[in-house]
Design a protein around this motif. Sequence first.
Motif, PDB file in Angstrom:
ATOM      1  N   MET A   1      14.944  80.926 -78.631  1.00 31.70           N
ATOM      2  CA  MET A   1      14.402  80.654 -77.303  1.00 31.70           C
ATOM      3  C   MET A   1      13.904  81.967 -76.706  1.00 31.70           C
ATOM      4  O   MET A   1      14.690  82.860 -76.420  1.00 31.70           O
ATOM      5  N   ASN A   2      12.592  82.058 -76.534  1.00 27.53           N
ATOM      6  CA  ASN A   2      11.995  83.343 -76.156  1.00 27.53           C
ATOM      7  C   ASN A   2      11.396  83.386 -74.759  1.00 27.53           C
ATOM      8  O   ASN A   2      11.000  84.448 -74.305  1.00 27.53           O
ATOM      9  N   GLN A   3      11.295  82.250 -74.094  1.00 27.39           N
ATOM     10  CA  GLN A   3      10.737  82.301 -72.743  1.00 27.39           C
ATOM     11  C   GLN A   3      11.219  81.128 -71.903  1.00 27.39           C
ATOM     12  O   GLN A   3      11.646  80.097 -72.438  1.00 27.39           O
ATOM     13  N   ASN A   4      11.153  81.330 -70.590  1.00 24.45           N
ATOM     14  CA  ASN A   4      11.517  80.302 -69.619  1.00 24.45           C
ATOM     15  C   ASN A   4      10.261  79.877 -68.870  1.00 24.45           C
ATOM     16  O   ASN A   4       9.590  80.707 -68.256  1.00 24.45           O
ATOM     17  N   ILE A   5       9.958  78.601 -68.937  1.00 25.81           N
ATOM     18  CA  ILE A   5       8.833  78.040 -68.179  1.00 25.81           C
ATOM     19  C   ILE A   5       9.405  77.170 -67.073  1.00 25.81           C
ATOM     20  O   ILE A   5      10.201  76.265 -67.335  1.00 25.81           O
ATOM     21  N   CYS A   6       9.024  77.445 -65.847  1.00 24.77           N
ATOM     22  CA  CYS A   6       9.493  76.667 -64.698  1.00 24.77           C
ATOM     23  C   CYS A   6       8.369  75.775 -64.184  1.00 24.77           C
ATOM     24  O   CYS A   6       7.246  76.232 -63.963  1.00 24.77           O
ATOM     25  N   THR A   7       8.677  74.499 -63.999  1.00 27.93           N
ATOM     26  CA  THR A   7       7.680  73.578 -63.467  1.00 27.93           C
ATOM     27  C   THR A   7       8.416  72.449 -62.751  1.00 27.93           C
ATOM     28  O   THR A   7       9.598  72.596 -62.383  1.00 27.93           O
ATOM     29  N   PHE A   8       7.762  71.331 -62.551  1.00 30.39           N
ATOM     30  CA  PHE A   8       8.368  70.187 -61.870  1.00 30.39           C
ATOM     31  C   PHE A   8       8.116  68.929 -62.681  1.00 30.39           C
ATOM     32  O   PHE A   8       7.129  68.840 -63.409  1.00 30.39           O
ATOM     33  N   ALA A   9       9.029  67.965 -62.555  1.00 26.05           N
ATOM     34  CA  ALA A   9       8.887  66.717 -63.286  1.00 26.05           C
ATOM     35  C   ALA A   9       9.232  65.547 -62.378  1.00 26.05           C
ATOM     36  O   ALA A   9      10.010  65.691 -61.429  1.00 26.05           O
ATOM     37  N   LEU A  10       8.653  64.395 -62.681  1.00 28.75           N
ATOM     38  CA  LEU A  10       8.880  63.176 -61.927  1.00 28.75           C
ATOM     39  C   LEU A  10       9.446  62.127 -62.866  1.00 28.75           C
ATOM     40  O   LEU A  10       9.027  62.041 -64.029  1.00 28.75           O
ATOM     41  N   TYR A  11      10.367  61.314 -62.376  1.00 26.60           N
ATOM     42  CA  TYR A  11      10.895  60.234 -63.196  1.00 26.60           C
ATOM     43  C   TYR A  11       9.797  59.201 -63.419  1.00 26.60           C
ATOM     44  O   TYR A  11       9.124  58.770 -62.480  1.00 26.60           O
ATOM     45  N   ASN A  12       9.620  58.787 -64.673  1.00 25.15           N
ATOM     46  CA  ASN A  12       8.530  57.888 -65.028  1.00 25.15           C
ATOM     47  C   ASN A  12       8.644  56.539 -64.330  1.00 25.15           C
ATOM     48  O   ASN A  12       7.632  55.893 -64.050  1.00 25.15           O
ATOM     49  N   HIS A  13       9.853  56.119 -64.015  1.00 24.62           N
ATOM     50  CA  HIS A  13      10.050  54.816 -63.379  1.00 24.62           C
ATOM     51  C   HIS A  13      10.166  54.922 -61.856  1.00 24.62           C
ATOM     52  O   HIS A  13      10.245  53.903 -61.178  1.00 24.62           O
ATOM     53  N   ASP A  14      10.178  56.159 -61.317  1.00 29.14           N
ATOM     54  CA  ASP A  14      10.338  56.329 -59.873  1.00 29.14           C
ATOM     55  C   ASP A  14       9.724  57.667 -59.453  1.00 29.14           C
ATOM     56  O   ASP A  14      10.381  58.700 -59.469  1.00 29.14           O
ATOM     57  N   MET A  15       8.450  57.642 -59.053  1.00 30.35           N
ATOM     58  CA  MET A  15       7.727  58.863 -58.731  1.00 30.35           C
ATOM     59  C   MET A  15       8.302  59.603 -57.527  1.00 30.35           C
ATOM     60  O   MET A  15       8.029  60.785 -57.347  1.00 30.35           O
ATOM     61  N   SER A  16       9.097  58.916 -56.699  1.00 35.91           N
ATOM     62  CA  SER A  16       9.651  59.569 -55.510  1.00 35.91           C
ATOM     63  C   SER A  16      10.746  60.572 -55.886  1.00 35.91           C
ATOM     64  O   SER A  16      11.099  61.436 -55.090  1.00 35.91           O
ATOM     65  N   ARG A  17      11.257  60.462 -57.088  1.00 33.19           N
ATOM     66  CA  ARG A  17      12.293  61.388 -57.545  1.00 33.19           C
ATOM     67  C   ARG A  17      11.628  62.512 -58.335  1.00 33.19           C
ATOM     68  O   ARG A  17      11.066  62.288 -59.414  1.00 33.19           O
ATOM     69  N   GLN A  18      11.704  63.714 -57.786  1.00 30.51           N
ATOM     70  CA  GLN A  18      11.010  64.873 -58.342  1.00 30.51           C
ATOM     71  C   GLN A  18      11.994  66.030 -58.450  1.00 30.51           C
ATOM     72  O   GLN A  18      12.794  66.256 -57.551  1.00 30.51           O
ATOM     73  N   ILE A  19      11.933  66.756 -59.562  1.00 32.72           N
ATOM     74  CA  ILE A  19      12.906  67.820 -59.782  1.00 32.72           C
ATOM     75  C   ILE A  19      12.245  69.100 -60.296  1.00 32.72           C
ATOM     76  O   ILE A  19      11.197  69.049 -60.939  1.00 32.72           O
ATOM     77  N   GLU A  20      12.860  70.223 -59.984  1.00 37.89           N
ATOM     78  CA  GLU A  20      12.464  71.496 -60.576  1.00 37.89           C
ATOM     79  C   GLU A  20      13.126  71.592 -61.944  1.00 37.89           C
ATOM     80  O   GLU A  20      14.297  71.234 -62.104  1.00 37.89           O
ATOM     81  N   THR A  21      12.378  72.065 -62.932  1.00 37.01           N
ATOM     82  CA  THR A  21      12.917  72.149 -64.289  1.00 37.01           C
ATOM     83  C   THR A  21      12.641  73.516 -64.901  1.00 37.01           C
ATOM     84  O   THR A  21      11.616  74.139 -64.621  1.00 37.01           O
ATOM     85  N   HIS A  22      13.576  73.958 -65.742  1.00 36.78           N
ATOM     86  CA  HIS A  22      13.432  75.226 -66.451  1.00 36.78           C
ATOM     87  C   HIS A  22      13.509  74.945 -67.952  1.00 36.78           C
ATOM     88  O   HIS A  22      14.531  74.485 -68.455  1.00 36.78           O
TER      89      HIS A  22
END
Length: 233
Positions: free
Chosen positions: A35-56
């Motif tokens: 594991m050589n790098q950390n990419i930070c972005t955001f994701a949404l649950y496919n069945h519920d777009m109102s639920r959004q999270i930060e991901t690493h």
Amino acid sequence: MAAEKIPPGKPTSMESTMIDKGAKILQSLKPIKQMNQNICTFALYNHDMSRQIETHHYVSRVNQDFLQCAVYDSDDSTGRLIGVEYIVSDRIFENLSPDEQKLWHSHAYEVKSGLLVTPRVPEMLAKPELEILAKTYGKFWCTWQTDRGDKLPIGPPSLMMSPQGVNLGMVKPVLVTKRDDKYNIYSDALKVARVEIAEPEWINPQADYWRQHGKGFAVDVEESEMKLRAPFP
């Protein structure tokens, strides 16, 4: 706050701590060291777009066309392993079956909008990798829904999707602001700086399936008869 992230259970014993330290010295842990790098972005649950999270996403580069990522909910020492994402080049993606392609999302918008960042890596150094990622597709399964307060990984995995525009599930501004403040960045400025990053000539419409059809995918668990050989896929 850190205590809230710890699953139920007794504190780690001194004996277990010593075992961990000894194993770290004696064992190679080769997959982890890839594991050589950390990419930070955001994701949404496919069945519920109102639920959004930060991901690493902690990335291992298998080859130029395939990446595998362990996904955590933060880059702190208390970060929880919440899933896995596989990333493939457009060349690999085009060879997948149409039904399989429905489970994947494109990355071009995340990159071009400034939502996807490489924390603490100067933009100039990150640009070559961003140019590559803009032409890739990902399949992300979330196994631990920490955003709803789950203390343990409960239930089946959830398919996640990528934000794809202001009117199509754009990440909530409060999430972006919180992330930007932590790393002293400004996503809108990154968006301007990335104008020259080339977008894919064509994004396969089977990816980001919800955009075209307004439907997501959810996994359920069903009881079934045990078989000596399970069908695949």
